[in-house]
Design an enzyme around this catalytic site. Structure first.
Site, PDB file in Angstrom:
ATOM      1  N   LYS A   1       0.851  -1.188   0.000  1.00  0.00           N
ATOM      2  CA  LYS A   1       0.000   0.000   0.000  1.00  0.00           C
ATOM      3  C   LYS A   1       0.886   1.236   0.000  1.00  0.00           C
ATOM      4  O   LYS A   1       1.472   1.588   1.018  1.00  0.00           O
ATOM      5  CB  LYS A   1      -0.925   0.048   1.218  1.00  0.00           C
ATOM      6  CG  LYS A   1      -1.984   1.167   1.093  1.00  0.00           C
ATOM      7  CD  LYS A   1      -2.681   1.481   2.393  1.00  0.00           C
ATOM      8  CE  LYS A   1      -1.932   2.521   3.190  1.00  0.00           C
ATOM      9  NZ  LYS A   1      -1.937   3.877   2.542  1.00  0.00           N
TER      10      LYS A   1
ATOM     11  N   CYS B   1      14.248  11.183   6.099  1.00  0.00           N
ATOM     12  CA  CYS B   1      14.466  10.803   7.496  1.00  0.00           C
ATOM     13  C   CYS B   1      15.912  10.961   7.937  1.00  0.00           C
ATOM     14  O   CYS B   1      16.194  11.045   9.130  1.00  0.00           O
ATOM     15  CB  CYS B   1      14.036   9.356   7.716  1.00  0.00           C
ATOM     16  SG  CYS B   1      12.305   9.039   7.345  1.00  0.00           S
TER      17      CYS B   1
ATOM     18  N   GLU C   1      10.511   1.646  10.245  1.00  0.00           N
ATOM     19  CA  GLU C   1      11.442   2.767  10.033  1.00  0.00           C
ATOM     20  C   GLU C   1      10.626   4.031  10.196  1.00  0.00           C
ATOM     21  O   GLU C   1       9.796   4.356   9.353  1.00  0.00           O
ATOM     22  CB  GLU C   1      12.082   2.675   8.645  1.00  0.00           C
ATOM     23  CG  GLU C   1      13.373   3.479   8.533  1.00  0.00           C
ATOM     24  CD  GLU C   1      13.163   4.918   8.109  1.00  0.00           C
ATOM     25  OE1 GLU C   1      12.779   5.742   8.982  1.00  0.00           O
ATOM     26  OE2 GLU C   1      13.373   5.223   6.933  1.00  0.00           O
TER      27      GLU C   1
ATOM     28  N   SER D   1       1.520   5.363  -0.121  1.00  0.00           N
ATOM     29  CA  SER D   1       0.782   6.483   0.455  1.00  0.00           C
ATOM     30  C   SER D   1      -0.301   6.936  -0.506  1.00  0.00           C
ATOM     31  O   SER D   1      -0.090   6.988  -1.721  1.00  0.00           O
ATOM     32  CB  SER D   1       1.733   7.646   0.748  1.00  0.00           C
ATOM     33  OG  SER D   1       1.007   8.817   1.041  1.00  0.00           O
ATOM     34  N   GLU D   2      -1.444   7.284   0.033  1.00  0.00           N
ATOM     35  CA  GLU D   2      -2.525   7.802  -0.812  1.00  0.00           C
ATOM     36  C   GLU D   2      -2.177   9.160  -1.405  1.00  0.00           C
ATOM     37  O   GLU D   2      -2.812   9.608  -2.362  1.00  0.00           O
ATOM     38  CB  GLU D   2      -3.826   7.899  -0.016  1.00  0.00           C
ATOM     39  CG  GLU D   2      -3.850   8.947   1.084  1.00  0.00           C
ATOM     40  CD  GLU D   2      -3.289   8.450   2.412  1.00  0.00           C
ATOM     41  OE1 GLU D   2      -3.564   9.101   3.437  1.00  0.00           O
ATOM     42  OE2 GLU D   2      -2.584   7.415   2.422  1.00  0.00           O
TER      43      GLU D   2
END
Length: 474
Positions: free
Chosen positions: A172, A280, A246, A174-175
């Site tokens: 999935k 990140c 993560e 990210s939308e």
């Protein structure tokens, strides 16, 4: 633009609510995509579970050949992927094509090779009349949740080791940034057996929750926020799934008086602001020793002021927009709160860009203190703070005084100090006299609230396996 889901080897339209997908450089809607319904989530997991019966028993060579084919088609369609990533994420097109696509291809090729090198311990007799062996076997169905900052790269980091180990995957994305993952699904369906790779679209509540909570899912891999990680860990606890997390970072950049200041300036200008700081591992939390502090702030401020924000299609653009309007507001709020302290000085930037799109000016903040929110909390934007420190002991304590533990860097010409400080830093990775460098052969992952588990490397491959003991009496 490919907007269908991949379920059991077939491209199908979502049956759920439609969600807009934006171009962050303009704020315009690119298209609307229907989410997967609860029934489609279940169908994807069931398809993966059914496919695992055969895929989990394939040879490493067979899995490697599929991964190599996928790497080849990504490379052949590199321009298409780069353009989709640029339009959906706002990344400079040249960066997506020249930096990210080759790295993504390399990840699949690395794990194709790694699949053929994974093994357990050699057989031995530890009990008279019995021979033991250690196996590393796939787990089964892996639910992979990818973030919006590097959609295709993170899909690769999750798919490649999971598939190489013999697992089946339901991915999935990210939308907010689904387009490259959906394009990848279109190309992968003719390479892998039906059900081995499934790609869904939808929000966390409507698709992510039923996916990660599904009883047939044996592992959940997430790259995302601490809040999302906390939610998934608690959501999956009743079914005792393996989780791989993560969850972000706030990388300390420790600059000692003897550092090569030109190298520091060049490094932070690049690695603190790459991908508009939406990384990140971004070099965002500088600790500068008192002898170099003033010069570093002056030179770095001048360098950051030359960074060019602009259209992702412009070859000279270095920074694109932030991913969404909501994220732009979060970044802006963090900087406004820093300004309000009274002791933090804006050296350059510190404001939204005027005009269309979700642009924030490259920002350098000086005079930040250890307890300030700008030092302690992840901003995830083109914002770097500088804090003065006195000595080695103080800066190591400050660097470790963080809920995060993903990445860090040390800048010094003293080799002994570099080794000494690196050994004490509580971070999954420490670079010396550089920052942000990643290779497929080396592990990437954090400590503390940055999560656990490794991406890339043979360690990453092992994370997607279960260790089993087989004992034979003779």
């Amino acid at each position: 633009m490919q907007h269908k889901l991949l379920i059991n080897g077939e491209l199908v339209s979502g049956e759920g609510e439609k969600q807009p997908v934006y171009n962050p450089a303009t704020g315009d809607v690119l298209l609307e995509i229907a989410e997967a319904s609860a029934e489609q989530v279940n169908a994807a997991v069931r398809a993966a579970d059914a496919a695992f019966a055969e895929w989990g028993q394939t040879t490493p060579k067979a899995r490697a050949e599929c991964l190599l084919k996928l790497a080849d088609v990504i490379e052949e369609n590199g321009q298409v992927f780069a353009e989709l990533e640029s339009r959906n994420c706002g990344k400079p097109l040249h960066s997506a094509f020249n930096d990210e696509i080759p790295a993504i291809v390399d990840v699949f090729r690395f794990f194709a090779g790694a699949a053929r090198c994974l093994n357990g311990l050699a057989a031995g007799e530890y009990l008279e009349g019995h021979t033991s062996m250690i196996r590393r076997d796939p787990l089964g169905v892996v639910a992979s949740i990818a973030p919006w900052n590097y959609p295709l790269m993170m899909a690769a980091w999750k798919l490649a080791p999971a598939l190489a180990a013999g697992n089946c995957v339901v991915l999935k994305p990210s939308e907010i940034t689904p387009l490259t993952a959906l394009k990848l699904a279109e190309l992968a369906k003719d390479i892998f057996p039906a059900g081995v790779i499934n790609v869904l679209f939808g929000r966390g509540k409507t698709v992510g929750d039923p996916l990660t909570g599904h009883p047939k899912v044996r592992m959940v891999s997430l790259t995302g926020s601490i809040a999302t990680g906390e939610h998934i860990i608690s959501h999956t606890a009743p079914s005792i799934k393996r989780t791989h997390m993560e969850l972000g970072g706030k990388a300390p950049v420790i600059v000692f008086d003897d550092a090569d200041i030109e190298a520091v300036v060049e490094g932070v200008r690049t690695f603190g602001y790459y991908n508009a700081g939406q990384d990140c591992t971004a070099a965002c939390r500088i600790y500068a020793q008192k002898g170099i502090y003033d010069t570093l702030v002056e030179k770095l401020g001048a360098a950051v002021a030359t960074l060019k924000s602009g259209s992702p299609d412009d070859e000279s653009t270095e920074l694109g927009p932030l991913s969404s309007l909501a994220h732009l507001e979060r970044v802006s709020k963090a900087v406004e709160e820093a300004k309000a302290t009274g002791h933090i000085k804006v050296i350059t930037g510190g404001e939204k860009r005027k005009g269309n799109g979700y642009y924030y000016a490259p920002t350098l903040l000086a005079g930040a203190l250890q307890d300030d929110a700008i030092v302690q909390k992840e901003v995830f934007g083109p914002v770097v703070s500088v804090t003065l420190f006195d000595n080695e002991e103080q800066v190591v304590n400050w660097a470790n005084d963080s809920q995060y533990g993903l990445a860090s860097s040390v800048w010094t010409k003293d080799v002994g100090r570099a080794h000494r400080v690196s050994a004490r830093l509580q971070y999954g990775c420490t670079w010396v006299n550089t920052h942000f460098m990643l290779v497929s052969e080396m592990p990437h992952g954090g400590q503390k609230l940055s999560g656990y588990g490794k991406d890339m490397s043979l360690y990453g491959l092992e994370d997607y396996t279960v260790v089993r003991h087989v004992m034979v009496k003779h």
